[in-house]
Write a protein that holds these residues in place. Sequence first.
Motif: not given
Length: 337
Positions: A220-223, A241-246, A267-273, A328-333
Motif C-alpha cells: 500500500d505505501v513505502t516507509v 493497519g496499513v499494508d506498508a513496505e518498510l 506501492t504508489g505512496r511514500c512516507v518518510i520518517l 500511523a496518522k501519516a500512513l492513513q492520510k
Amino acid sequence: MAKMNMIQALNSALDVMLERDPNVLIFGEDVGYFGGVFRVTDKLQEKHGKTRCFDAPISEGGIISTAIGMGAYGLRPVAEIQFADYILPAYDQLVSEAARLRYRSGGEFWAPITVRSPYGGGIFGGQTHSQSPEAIFAHITGLKTVIPSNPYDAKGLLISSIESDDPIIFLEPKRIYNGPFDGHHERQIKSWADHPDASVPEGHYTVPLGKAATVRHGSDVTVLAYGAMVHVAKAGIEESGVDAELLDLRSIVPLDIDAIVQSVKKTGRCVILHEASRYGGFGGELSALVQERCFYHLKSPIERVAGWDTPYPHAFEWDYFPGPMRLAKALQKSMNH
C-alpha cells in the motif's frame, strides 16, 4: 553466532579489525582505559595495547585533524566523538580536509578514516547530547554517512566503513544501544536477545554500504527510515493497519535509490520518517528524489514525519520524537487521498 546488543556488536567489529589489520587504531575521549562513555571500546586497550587504542584530549578538531593525517600516512584510524553534538568544532576539518583530500591531491592522498559518534535522543541527555545532525554531513560531497538500526548491521557496516578508503561518519543511535524499545511504549527498552538481528557472527563479515534492507514487505505505501526510527516505523505500521513496505536505508550516503524507486513504484505512496527536525532534514532530499523518479507512479502526496522545528526540547523529549501514532496518522492520510 552470538547474541549481542549494539554495544557488543560494535565492540566486536573494532576487536576484529584491530586483530585483522595492523594499520587500524582507535582513539578519542575516554576510549582507552575507561572503554568509552557507552563502553563500546571496553577492554580493547587491555587486549591490543596503548598504541592501538588510546585516549585523546578534549579537542574534537584535534581528534579529527590527527585522524586525517594518520589516514594520509597510510593508517586506518577510527576516531570517536563522544556525542555527535560535539562534532561541530571539527566540522571544518571534515569538510575542508577529509572530504576533499583525494580530489585536491589528484588521488595521491586520501582519508580512510571512520568517525564514530553516538547520536539522537532517548536517554534524557539534554540539548547538547541528543541532536541528529546527519543532514549536514549528507550535504558534503566526499563524506559517507552510515546509520545502523540493529546489532547485525552495526557490526557489518562498521567493518565495511573501516575497510573503505573514504571518510565515513558512522552515527550510532544510542537510544537502541542496549535494546530495541517497545514501539507502542517507547520508554520501555526490550532486550536484543529475542530479536532476530541480534544474532551476530563473532568473526569478520561485512554489510555493504549503500544497500537498503527491506524490513517489511507491503503493497500500500513505502516507509523510508533509518536508525532508531526503523523501530518506530514497525510499531506505527502495526498501529495503522496499513499494508506498508518498510525500507531501512542503513546509509544515507551512499543511498540505495534503486531500492527506494522500486518500492515506491510498486506501492504508489511514500512516507518518510526521521528524528531530526523536519525543515532542512534529510527527508526533504528523499522526498525530492522520490518525486523526480516516481512522479507518474504516485497516488498521493509524499508525507514527512519528523522532529519539531525547534532546538532540542529536553523537557518535552518524548513529545518531540516522531512516535508510532504520528506515523500511523501519516500512513492513513496517505491512503485516504
